[in-house]
Write a protein that holds these residues in place. Structure first.
Motif, PDB file in Angstrom:
ATOM      1  N   GLU A   1       0.055  -7.676   1.194  1.00  0.00           N
ATOM      2  CA  GLU A   1      -0.495  -8.573   0.188  1.00  0.00           C
ATOM      3  C   GLU A   1      -1.502  -7.864  -0.729  1.00  0.00           C
ATOM      4  O   GLU A   1      -2.338  -7.086  -0.282  1.00  0.00           O
ATOM      5  N   ASN A   2      -1.390  -8.159  -2.029  1.00  0.00           N
ATOM      6  CA  ASN A   2      -2.264  -7.623  -3.083  1.00  0.00           C
ATOM      7  C   ASN A   2      -2.184  -6.105  -3.236  1.00  0.00           C
ATOM      8  O   ASN A   2      -3.084  -5.493  -3.811  1.00  0.00           O
ATOM      9  N   SER A   3      -1.142  -5.470  -2.740  1.00  0.00           N
ATOM     10  CA  SER A   3      -0.986  -4.027  -2.951  1.00  0.00           C
ATOM     11  C   SER A   3      -0.318  -3.791  -4.305  1.00  0.00           C
ATOM     12  O   SER A   3       0.368  -4.661  -4.829  1.00  0.00           O
ATOM     13  N   GLU A   4      -0.553  -2.599  -4.852  1.00  0.00           N
ATOM     14  CA  GLU A   4      -0.034  -2.284  -6.184  1.00  0.00           C
ATOM     15  C   GLU A   4       0.542  -0.872  -6.233  1.00  0.00           C
ATOM     16  O   GLU A   4      -0.025   0.055  -5.661  1.00  0.00           O
TER      17      GLU A   4
ATOM     18  N   ASN B   1      -4.444  -4.881  -0.332  1.00  0.00           N
ATOM     19  CA  ASN B   1      -5.448  -4.553  -1.354  1.00  0.00           C
ATOM     20  C   ASN B   1      -5.496  -3.068  -1.704  1.00  0.00           C
ATOM     21  O   ASN B   1      -6.511  -2.588  -2.204  1.00  0.00           O
ATOM     22  N   SER B   2      -4.441  -2.338  -1.458  1.00  0.00           N
ATOM     23  CA  SER B   2      -4.400  -0.904  -1.764  1.00  0.00           C
ATOM     24  C   SER B   2      -3.631  -0.652  -3.053  1.00  0.00           C
ATOM     25  O   SER B   2      -2.709  -1.398  -3.387  1.00  0.00           O
ATOM     26  N   THR B   3      -4.020   0.406  -3.763  1.00  0.00           N
ATOM     27  CA  THR B   3      -3.423   0.708  -5.063  1.00  0.00           C
ATOM     28  C   THR B   3      -3.015   2.171  -5.144  1.00  0.00           C
ATOM     29  O   THR B   3      -3.782   3.058  -4.791  1.00  0.00           O
ATOM     30  N   LEU B   4      -1.798   2.400  -5.628  1.00  0.00           N
ATOM     31  CA  LEU B   4      -1.356   3.730  -6.027  1.00  0.00           C
ATOM     32  C   LEU B   4      -1.512   3.769  -7.542  1.00  0.00           C
ATOM     33  O   LEU B   4      -0.815   3.062  -8.261  1.00  0.00           O
TER      34      LEU B   4
END
Length: 166
Positions: A56-59, A77-80
């Motif tokens: 959830e909320n990863s990008e 909640n993690s982002t690349l």
């Protein structure tokens, strides 16, 4: 040319995000176990889309490269950031290349923990596990596991700072 490749190319032309998410799910990307709350911005994917697991909320921002020969898991909640490369396989053209005797083909999963930020143009190599609350500086090359609550930078990436997350 596979149907998944053709559909992946068509994704670049889709203007509406909600349709992109739907098409990626048809390709096999497992997006957000609690609901469809993740962002995928047209990464270049080689391998099997079903090896990509997003919480959830990863990008995954635009211009990322994912070599999905094995599992790629991105925590909540993690982002690349833009241009990040995640590599899950390496093969020196064996058995034709003599180096394949020294370096046999490698396929290993990459796991990125919760609340992580992987900076622009960073490279994550096969078999790496990144802990929770980790910041990877732009342009870093991560070739070994990273513990939680740290900032890493460099080539190869080394711990530069411990993060105090309240």
């Amino acid at each position: 040319m596979s149907i998944r490749f053709v559909i992946g190319k068509l994704l670049l032309k889709l203007p509406l995000l909600r349709y992109k998410q739907f098409v990626y799910s048809l390709l096999g990307v497992k997006c957000a176990q609690k609901g469809n709350k993740c962002f995928i911005g047209n990464p270049r994917v080689i391998g099997d889309y079903s090896n990509i697991y997003m919480h959830e909320n990863s990008e995954i921002e635009r211009c990322c490269f994912l070599l999905a020969k094995d599992r790629i898991e991105i925590g909540e909640n993690s982002t690349l950031a833009y241009g990040v490369s995640v590599i899950t396989g390496a093969d020196p053209n064996g058995p034709k290349n003599k180096l394949s005797k020294l370096y046999p083909p490698l396929h290993a999963p990459v796991v990125i923990g919760n609340d992580c930020w992987i900076g622009a143009n960073a490279i994550i190599l096969p078999g790496v596990t990144i802990g929770d609350c980790v910041m990877v500086a732009a342009g870093s090359v991560v070739n070994k596991d990273i513990p939680s609550n740290v900032l890493v930078a460099g080539n190869p990436a080394v711990i530069k700072k411990t993060l105090n997350i309240e």
